[in-house]
Design a protein around this motif. Structure first.
Motif, PDB file in Angstrom:
ATOM      1  N   UNK A 131     -10.512  11.557 -17.057  1.00  0.00           N
ATOM      2  CA  UNK A 131      -9.475  11.284 -16.062  1.00  0.00           C
ATOM      3  C   UNK A 131      -9.646   9.874 -15.513  1.00  0.00           C
ATOM      4  N   UNK A 132      -8.554   9.104 -15.366  1.00  0.00           N
ATOM      5  CA  UNK A 132      -8.666   7.728 -14.888  1.00  0.00           C
ATOM      6  C   UNK A 132      -8.942   7.609 -13.395  1.00  0.00           C
ATOM      7  N   UNK A 133      -8.985   8.721 -12.710  1.00  0.00           N
ATOM      8  CA  UNK A 133      -9.230   8.739 -11.267  1.00  0.00           C
ATOM      9  C   UNK A 133      -9.062  10.169 -10.799  1.00  0.00           C
ATOM     10  N   UNK A 134      -9.063  10.404  -9.505  1.00  0.00           N
ATOM     11  CA  UNK A 134      -8.876  11.765  -9.009  1.00  0.00           C
ATOM     12  C   UNK A 134      -7.550  12.354  -9.489  1.00  0.00           C
ATOM     13  N   UNK A 135      -7.568  13.526 -10.097  1.00  0.00           N
ATOM     14  CA  UNK A 135      -6.304  14.132 -10.532  1.00  0.00           C
ATOM     15  C   UNK A 135      -5.531  14.686  -9.342  1.00  0.00           C
ATOM     16  N   UNK A 136      -4.249  14.898  -9.544  1.00  0.00           N
ATOM     17  CA  UNK A 136      -3.449  15.648  -8.588  1.00  0.00           C
ATOM     18  C   UNK A 136      -3.411  17.092  -9.072  1.00  0.00           C
ATOM     19  N   UNK A 137      -3.970  17.987  -8.288  1.00  0.00           N
ATOM     20  CA  UNK A 137      -3.985  19.404  -8.626  1.00  0.00           C
ATOM     21  C   UNK A 137      -2.887  20.081  -7.816  1.00  0.00           C
ATOM     22  N   UNK A 170      10.006  18.365  -7.437  1.00  0.00           N
ATOM     23  CA  UNK A 170       9.814  17.357  -8.480  1.00  0.00           C
ATOM     24  C   UNK A 170       9.770  15.951  -7.877  1.00  0.00           C
ATOM     25  N   UNK A 171      10.628  15.689  -6.908  1.00  0.00           N
ATOM     26  CA  UNK A 171      10.644  14.377  -6.254  1.00  0.00           C
ATOM     27  C   UNK A 171       9.375  14.160  -5.436  1.00  0.00           C
ATOM     28  N   UNK A 172       8.932  15.201  -4.752  1.00  0.00           N
ATOM     29  CA  UNK A 172       7.720  15.081  -3.941  1.00  0.00           C
ATOM     30  C   UNK A 172       6.499  14.806  -4.815  1.00  0.00           C
ATOM     31  N   UNK A 173       6.416  15.484  -5.943  1.00  0.00           N
ATOM     32  CA  UNK A 173       5.280  15.276  -6.840  1.00  0.00           C
ATOM     33  C   UNK A 173       5.349  13.897  -7.494  1.00  0.00           C
ATOM     34  N   UNK A 174       6.538  13.464  -7.857  1.00  0.00           N
ATOM     35  CA  UNK A 174       6.683  12.138  -8.471  1.00  0.00           C
ATOM     36  C   UNK A 174       6.170  11.049  -7.529  1.00  0.00           C
ATOM     37  N   UNK A 175       6.353  11.252  -6.240  1.00  0.00           N
ATOM     38  CA  UNK A 175       5.888  10.258  -5.264  1.00  0.00           C
ATOM     39  C   UNK A 175       4.365  10.195  -5.184  1.00  0.00           C
ATOM     40  N   UNK A 193       1.402   6.315 -13.544  1.00  0.00           N
ATOM     41  CA  UNK A 193       1.218   6.396 -15.000  1.00  0.00           C
ATOM     42  C   UNK A 193      -0.225   6.737 -15.377  1.00  0.00           C
ATOM     43  N   UNK A 194      -0.382   7.739 -16.215  1.00  0.00           N
ATOM     44  CA  UNK A 194      -1.691   8.127 -16.710  1.00  0.00           C
ATOM     45  C   UNK A 194      -2.460   9.077 -15.818  1.00  0.00           C
ATOM     46  N   UNK A 195      -2.040   9.222 -14.557  1.00  0.00           N
ATOM     47  CA  UNK A 195      -2.778  10.120 -13.671  1.00  0.00           C
ATOM     48  C   UNK A 195      -2.665  11.568 -14.162  1.00  0.00           C
ATOM     49  N   UNK A 196      -3.755  12.289 -14.081  1.00  0.00           N
ATOM     50  CA  UNK A 196      -3.723  13.695 -14.460  1.00  0.00           C
ATOM     51  C   UNK A 196      -2.978  14.492 -13.395  1.00  0.00           C
ATOM     52  N   UNK A 197      -2.108  15.383 -13.870  1.00  0.00           N
ATOM     53  CA  UNK A 197      -1.417  16.330 -13.000  1.00  0.00           C
ATOM     54  C   UNK A 197      -1.719  17.728 -13.527  1.00  0.00           C
ATOM     55  N   UNK A 206       5.224   8.974 -15.983  1.00  0.00           N
ATOM     56  CA  UNK A 206       4.246   8.664 -17.015  1.00  0.00           C
ATOM     57  C   UNK A 206       2.881   9.262 -16.746  1.00  0.00           C
ATOM     58  N   UNK A 207       2.810  10.193 -15.779  1.00  0.00           N
ATOM     59  CA  UNK A 207       1.553  10.909 -15.522  1.00  0.00           C
ATOM     60  C   UNK A 207       1.295  11.890 -16.660  1.00  0.00           C
ATOM     61  N   UNK A 208       0.057  12.371 -16.758  1.00  0.00           N
ATOM     62  CA  UNK A 208      -0.328  13.283 -17.834  1.00  0.00           C
ATOM     63  C   UNK A 208      -0.290  14.722 -17.353  1.00  0.00           C
ATOM     64  N   UNK A 209       0.540  15.537 -17.974  1.00  0.00           N
ATOM     65  CA  UNK A 209       0.701  16.933 -17.601  1.00  0.00           C
ATOM     66  C   UNK A 209      -0.364  17.792 -18.275  1.00  0.00           C
TER      67      UNK A 209
END
Length: 239
Positions: free
Chosen positions: A30-36, A119-124, A128-132, A159-162
């Motif tokens: 992971x390039x940094x802390x993921x969003x869980x 979807x809009x809240x999560x996009x904010x 790019x590349x962040x783990x979701x 462009x985040x990673x699902x």
């Protein structure tokens, strides 16, 4: 949506499925802390607490407060359950060593997630590349599926990673079930320390793993046969 009822597929059947041992390991790059992303408090702990402990950092998007877990409770109102479950989440994160984890409380109603808004809240919150990490879009529970779809849309936009984690899939599906994307399955093998941290974090949710009271409406949501699916020495991600 699936009918999530009865005892579901026994954990012994899953553990006897040889294919699980052949799934590739998920590289922990992971390039940094993921969003869980958790539709309800405890979903993230059941699904990926071990991974969170291994990474040592994460941000949490708490979509609902899980206030509708016991809609007919004779013990707690929904407002009271929301307070309880928020506190349980905080304690679970502390037990994982993530007490300073940033928690984004999105305030959607339990059982009434507004998918487009989510979807809009999560996009904010994504880059790019962040783990979701989010519940699988086919998991069978309407809130899990709506959250998964919203996260997938947000990842496409940013462009985040699902990375999707199954929860109720282990209940209604069966080994080699053609409706499950096993071809995308990856393992996260958990060392003893991570397994112990996950077990402690699960135990931080007494409102879910123990009865609230003697009435049927206050029964445990996560009885032992359900919890058995989340005590494996590995976790599973659809990547």
């Amino acid at each position: 949506m699936r009918a999530i009822e009865g005892n579901g597929t026994p954990e012994d059947e899953w553990r006897a499925w040889a294919a699980m041992a052949d799934w590739p390991s998920l590289p922990l790059d992971a390039p940094g802390p993921p969003l869980v992303v958790a539709p309800h408090p405890d979903d993230e702990i059941l699904g990926v607490a071990g991974l969170m402990a291994l990474l040592g950092a994460a941000d949490l998007a708490a979509v609902t407060d899980g206030e509708a877990s016991h809609p007919g409770s004779t013990v707690h109102t929904q407002d009271e359950l929301a307070v309880i479950r928020r506190a349980e989440t905080g304690e679970a994160l502390r037990r994982l060593g993530l007490g300073k984890c940033r928690v984004h409380r999105l305030g959607h109603p339990d059982g009434g997630i507004e998918e487009e808004t989510l979807a809009k809240e999560l996009a904010a919150l994504l880059t790019p590349g962040r783990w979701c990490l989010v519940t699988w879009r086919g998991d069978g529970h309407p809130d899990h599926e709506a959250t998964g779809r919203a996260a997938a849309h947000a990842c496409t936009e940013t462009g985040a990673r699902l990375l999707e984690y199954p929860i109720w899939t282990w209940h209604w599906a069966y080994p080699n079930d053609p409706e499950v994307p096993w071809q995308r399955a990856h393992r996260i093998d958990l060392p003893a320390e991570a397994r112990a941290a996950k077990a402690a974090a699960i135990a931080a949710f007494p409102s879910q793993i123990a009865p609230l009271g003697p009435a049927e409406a206050d029964a445990a949501i996560l009885p032992p046969h359900v919890l058995a699916r989340f005590t494996r020495p590995f976790e599973v991600i659809f990547a």
